[in-house]
Enzyme design. Structure first.
Site, PDB file in Angstrom:
ATOM      1  N   ARG A  42      -8.140 -26.899  50.350  1.00  0.00           N
ATOM      2  CA  ARG A  42      -7.519 -28.632  50.302  1.00  0.00           C
ATOM      3  C   ARG A  42      -7.957 -29.275  49.563  1.00  0.00           C
ATOM      4  NH1 ARG A  42      -7.638 -26.895  56.005  1.00  0.00           N
ATOM      5  NH2 ARG A  42      -5.621 -25.316  56.531  1.00  0.00           N
ATOM      6  N   LYS A 101      -1.819 -35.252  37.690  1.00  0.00           N
ATOM      7  CA  LYS A 101      -0.052 -34.336  37.347  1.00  0.00           C
ATOM      8  C   LYS A 101      -1.136 -33.054  36.660  1.00  0.00           C
ATOM      9  CE  LYS A 101       3.933 -36.267  36.101  1.00  0.00           C
ATOM     10  NZ  LYS A 101       5.155 -36.683  35.062  1.00  0.00           N
ATOM     11  N   GLU A 159       2.739 -37.709  21.716  1.00  0.00           N
ATOM     12  CA  GLU A 159       2.590 -37.924  22.632  1.00  0.00           C
ATOM     13  C   GLU A 159       2.188 -39.030  22.677  1.00  0.00           C
ATOM     14  OE1 GLU A 159       3.547 -37.633  26.057  1.00  0.00           O
ATOM     15  OE2 GLU A 159       3.922 -34.686  25.897  1.00  0.00           O
ATOM     16  N   LYS A 165      -0.699 -45.576  29.661  1.00  0.00           N
ATOM     17  CA  LYS A 165      -0.213 -45.389  30.872  1.00  0.00           C
ATOM     18  C   LYS A 165      -0.349 -45.536  31.976  1.00  0.00           C
ATOM     19  CE  LYS A 165      -0.286 -40.291  32.079  1.00  0.00           C
ATOM     20  NZ  LYS A 165      -0.512 -39.091  31.412  1.00  0.00           N
ATOM     21  N   GLU A 177       5.567 -40.730  40.947  1.00  0.00           N
ATOM     22  CA  GLU A 177       6.518 -40.750  40.049  1.00  0.00           C
ATOM     23  C   GLU A 177       8.160 -41.276  41.076  1.00  0.00           C
ATOM     24  OE1 GLU A 177       6.888 -38.479  36.677  1.00  0.00           O
ATOM     25  OE2 GLU A 177       7.887 -37.406  38.081  1.00  0.00           O
ATOM     26  N   ARG A 206       7.258 -44.511  37.341  1.00  0.00           N
ATOM     27  CA  ARG A 206       7.034 -43.055  35.803  1.00  0.00           C
ATOM     28  C   ARG A 206       7.887 -42.361  35.400  1.00  0.00           C
ATOM     29  NH1 ARG A 206       1.042 -40.233  38.013  1.00  0.00           N
ATOM     30  NH2 ARG A 206       0.807 -38.966  35.977  1.00  0.00           N
ATOM     31  N   ASN A 217       8.617 -39.536  30.889  1.00  0.00           N
ATOM     32  CA  ASN A 217       8.772 -38.512  30.453  1.00  0.00           C
ATOM     33  C   ASN A 217      10.223 -38.355  29.600  1.00  0.00           C
ATOM     34  OD1 ASN A 217       7.974 -36.017  32.434  1.00  0.00           O
ATOM     35  ND2 ASN A 217       9.323 -37.860  33.769  1.00  0.00           N
ATOM     36  N   HIS A 253      10.871 -35.804  27.166  1.00  0.00           N
ATOM     37  CA  HIS A 253      10.924 -34.224  27.982  1.00  0.00           C
ATOM     38  C   HIS A 253      11.494 -33.367  28.364  1.00  0.00           C
ATOM     39  CE1 HIS A 253       6.665 -35.556  27.250  1.00  0.00           C
ATOM     40  NE2 HIS A 253       6.324 -34.671  27.650  1.00  0.00           N
ATOM     41  N   HIS A 270      11.277 -30.140  26.469  1.00  0.00           N
ATOM     42  CA  HIS A 270      11.125 -28.640  28.110  1.00  0.00           C
ATOM     43  C   HIS A 270      12.163 -27.425  27.668  1.00  0.00           C
ATOM     44  CE1 HIS A 270       8.197 -31.207  31.067  1.00  0.00           C
ATOM     45  NE2 HIS A 270       7.285 -31.125  30.006  1.00  0.00           N
ATOM     46  N   HIS A 316       3.720 -28.118  22.546  1.00  0.00           N
ATOM     47  CA  HIS A 316       4.629 -28.801  23.002  1.00  0.00           C
ATOM     48  C   HIS A 316       4.508 -30.305  22.754  1.00  0.00           C
ATOM     49  CE1 HIS A 316       5.708 -31.061  26.971  1.00  0.00           C
ATOM     50  NE2 HIS A 316       4.779 -31.958  26.163  1.00  0.00           N
TER      51      HIS A 316
END
Length: 363
Positions: free
Chosen positions: A121, A143, A185, A225, A235, A239, A243, A246, A250, A262
């Protein structure tokens, strides 16, 4: 000289150490001190190329055992690899008070971060990004995710690291193609909310990727960032601006079947986001042209027929975009722009118009 950037999340806040010698600067950092043990999850290729450098980061913290090697490539971000890694962590009899050292690019960082979040956990993870893309983006912000056949990063959680060590020494062996891909990026940060930064990048031209300017550009992008993450950690709102490029990217990356990096997909996605914004009359066409021209100058291809993995199917891309994790209420959610440095969230993209746009771009 090593820069220190603080990610201000209260009790979950942490430092990013950035630049040449960051590993040495981190040796006495509180996140690496104490009696706890560290399990090393490392990219197999990084271990081969940087064994002595990896030994530097391991010189001090108590190790739980030999490094757990993570296979190269996006295919490692799977349930099968995650299960295997967690099993090896259990074999090391790690306790919740121990920590994971994630040494590698974005794939290793995402996988190791998710493993740390799930193990008993939750346990600490220290991110040691070894690619420019991971330094600029995936190692910061918490993330973590693995991929599914339906798309990238669909299964994951937020789990902030306790420290990020971005040592430029790892970039010495990074292929030029990957350096250029990672630079996308950095450009993205400027396009979202810092027009002045974009103009500095334009002035630096291709020299922006040289050591003399890269650290300053990277520091600016990470600091940008950090401010967004501090204001919206999970997010829930702004936030999502991170993206930009993206959703398109993606879809391209998934359809390319591994042929497209990527960062290359993100670069093409940035150009598409600005072109689509201009198509909708939301962004000046001169800004969209300027974005595309700079990305091409930086060595990043933006025309879909020119990308590795082409030709692409507009219908297949749209289907990928329908499964994007940012979507809400059954609508495709895009990050678009009113201009350079002025991105915004567009909640209800028209699927039919988007399909026609993609068809035009693929021709």
């Amino acid at each position: 000289m090593t820069d220190r950037i603080r990610i201000d999340l209260g009790e979950r806040g942490y430092d990013v150490l950035l630049g040449p010698g960051a590993l040495r600067a981190a040796r006495h950092h509180p996140a690496l001190s104490g009696a706890r043990r560290h399990a090393v999850l490392a990219d197999a290729n990084v271990l081969r190329l940087h064994r002595s450098r990896v030994a530097d980061v391991l010189d001090g913290p108590g190790l739980a055992g030999p490094p757990i090697e993570i296979p190269e490539g996006e295919r490692a971000k799977s349930f099968a690899t995650l299960e295997q890694v967690l099993g090896q962590m259990l074999d090391l009899e790690l306790e919740r008070g121990d920590a994971v050292l994630a040494i590698g690019g974005g794939v290793t960082g995402d996988l190791a971060g998710l493993a740390a979040a799930l193990y008993k956990r939750g346990m600490d993870v220290i991110q040691v990004p070894t690619t420019l893309l991971a330094m600029a983006d995936s190692s910061v912000g918490g993330k973590t995710a693995i991929n599914m056949p339906q798309g990238k990063n669909l299964i994951g959680t937020f789990h902030q690291p306790s420290l990020v060590i971005a040592d430029f020494g790892f970039l010495d062996t990074l292929p030029e193609r990957e350096r250029q891909a990672g630079f996308a990026e950095i450009v993205k940060a400027a396009l979202i909310g810092d027009r002045d930064f974009f103009e500095r990048l334009e002035k630096s031209g291709r020299d922006g990727l040289t050591a003399a300017q890269l650290q300053a550009h990277l520091k600016t992008a990470i600091t940008f960032k950090a401010g967004i993450v501090a204001a919206d950690e999970r997010e829930a709102g702004q936030r999502a601006l991170l993206n930009l490029g993206h959703t398109f990217g993606h879809a391209l990356e998934s359809e390319a079947g591994g042929a497209l990096l990527h960062g290359e997909a993100v670069a093409a996605g940035l150009a598409l986001a600005f072109d689509y914004s201009a198509r909708l009359g939301l962004c000046p066409e001169k800004d969209a042209a300027r974005v595309r021209a700079y990305l091409e100058l930086a060595g990043l291809r933006t025309r879909l027929p020119d990308l590795p993995g082409a030709p692409f199917s507009a219908t297949a891309m749209l289907d990928r975009m329908r499964h994007d994790k940012k979507n809400s209420g059954g609508h495709i959610r895009l990050v678009l722009a009113h201009g350079i440095g002025n991105a915004f969230i567009h909640d209800q993209a028209d699927a039919a118009d988007l399909l026609n746009f993609l068809k035009d771009q693929i021709q």
